[in-house]
Design an enzyme around this catalytic site. Structure first.
Site: not given
Ligand SMILES: *Cc1c(COP(=O)(O)O)cnc(C)c1O
Length: 432
Positions: A359-360
């Protein structure tokens, strides 16, 4: 023209990774079969690839007073260290943990140099007790600390001082280490004072002088500039009455990721000796600390396509490897070649951003790559042998990948995939 037919038979710079028909091979084994057998994400190394790169150094060192110290941080897996220890290499470590790995892999402490800008008391003590060749000291304050710890243990600490030569290695700023504004080393202007201080510290024995100017260096010029600075200092320091037994010129030689053409180890070493000889210093004991150039192009990271997804702007291939497995793209915007394990005919080629599930938005492995993909396809990210697994983390509670060493037709699992139990080990919950 079909895509498969346009692929090169051997990939430049990767002598043990080649295409046989549509299949990408690591030595004699197809990447797709390795992915099937061991799962993905999977690091795969070619034993011959590592040994051939190491031999290029050993061959150039033969007949010269040159000692090789593999920089463990590039790839610290025990089986990799074991291969190099068996070839007679010593090691450059930057932590007590790396020292522990070298000893566990059968490395010889007397051929270990301990580098790094901050060493704890315990790390210094462990290095002295193990009997390392030398500690590369990076500040006056560290010099005092090493002396104190050696005194407490009743030992004499062999030291070399790391000097910051203030030369530009012409590489990425995050991997430049020999510029004045970097945190590394002792400024040239303070070097004589630091050596003079050693004379007043009873538990130190000065062995040498050390520089390491950066990584992924593709030209010889910066090395020669650094060597010139070192030789000027050696001259001054020895005139002050201190004998230096070795010059440690660090590591940093680059590899071919895309179309770079770095010098070979032999060319690098020949150029260093030519310069040493022209300065009347050809007799000097030299240490080198190569890391990336020993293992980088002997390794690939295999991953599998989870999802192909189109947004208004782009095509994404979401794969099961991520920035926690291979950090270089996220950290340095590094480019690494991405090849399908089984080439298709190219009829559905698109420009994909190859991204991981973390989640980046920084979690990408390659951008804008022309690939013909279906879901479940296996991809190989090349040049992943150095600063790949060694930099892996558990971000997003992702277990680290397994590692396999290929030796001809054999595949040896050299590290198991991390399980959830491994990830939770050592954690404590509060009492109910
Ligand atoms: C990282 C490092 C090396 C190795 O650098 P490579 O670019 O991997 O060859 C050598 N010496 C020191 C002190 C280092 O920090």
């Amino acid at each position: 023209m079909s895509h498969a037919a346009s692929l090169p038979e051997t990939l430049p710079g990767h002598p043990h990774i080649a295409r046989r028909g549509a299949s990408l091979m690591i030595e004699s084994l197809p990447a797709s079969e390795l992915a099937q057998r061991f799962g993905t994400p999977l690091y795969v190394y070619s034993r011959a690839g590592i040994e051939q790169a190491a031999r290029a150094y050993s061959d150039a060192a033969r007949g010269r007073p040159l000692a090789l110290r593999y920089a463990v941080k590039a790839n610290s897996s025990l089986a990799v260290l074991q291969l190099l220890a068996r070839q007679g290499w010593g090691f450059d470590v930057v932590s007590g943990g790396e020292l522990g790995r070298v000893l566990a892999a059968g490395g010889d402490a007397a051929r270990v140099v301990f580098s790094g800008v901050g060493k704890t008391r315990d790390e210094i003590a462990a290095a002295l007790r193990a009997g390392v060749q030398c500690l590369n000291v990076e500040s006056l304050s560290e010099l005092e600390r090493v002396d104190r710890v050696a005194g407490e243990l009743g030992l004499v600490a062999p030291v070399s001082l790391r000097i910051n030569p203030d030369v530009d290695p012409r590489t990425h700023p995050y991997i430049s280490t020999g510029l004045r504004n970097n945190k590394f080393g002792i400024a040239q202007t303070q070097a004589r004072q630091a050596y003079a201080r050693c004379a007043g510290l009873a538990n130190l024995r000065v062995l040498g002088i050390d520089v390491h100017i950066g990584s992924q260096i593709t030209q010889i010029g910066p090395y020669l500039d650094a060597l010139d600075r070192v030789l000027e200092l050696v001259h001054d320091i020895e005139r002050d009455g201190i004998t230096l037994h070795h010059l440690d010129l660090g590591g940093g030689l680059g590899i071919r990721y895309a179309d770079e053409t770095p010098p070979s180890p032999g060319e690098w070493i020949d150029a260093l000796y030519e310069r040493l000889q022209s300065r009347g210093q050809g007799h000097r004991q030299v240490l080198l600390e190569p890391g990336r150039s020993v293992v980088g192009n002997a390794g690939v990271l295999l991953c599998r396509v989870l999802t192909l997804k189109d947004t208004l702007e782009r095509h994404f291939a979401v794969v099961d490897a991520a920035m926690n497995d291979l950090m270089r793209p996220a950290l340095y915007e590094a480019w690494q070649r991405i090849e399908p394990a089984q080439a298709r005919d190219g009829g559905h080629s698109r420009r994909y951003d190859v991204v991981g599930p973390v989640c980046e938005s920084g979690d990408w492995l390659g951008r804008d790559r022309l690939l013909d993909l279906r879901e479940d396809d296996v991809l190989a990210i090349l040049s992943a042998g150095a600063y790949g697994m060694a930099m892996a983390s558990n971000y997003n509670t992702r277990g680290r990948a397994a590692e396999v060493l290929v030796d001809g037709e054999q595949a040896h699992l050299i590290r198991e995939r991390e399980s959830l139990d491994d990830l939770l080990r050592g954690e404590r919950m509060l009492a109910p």
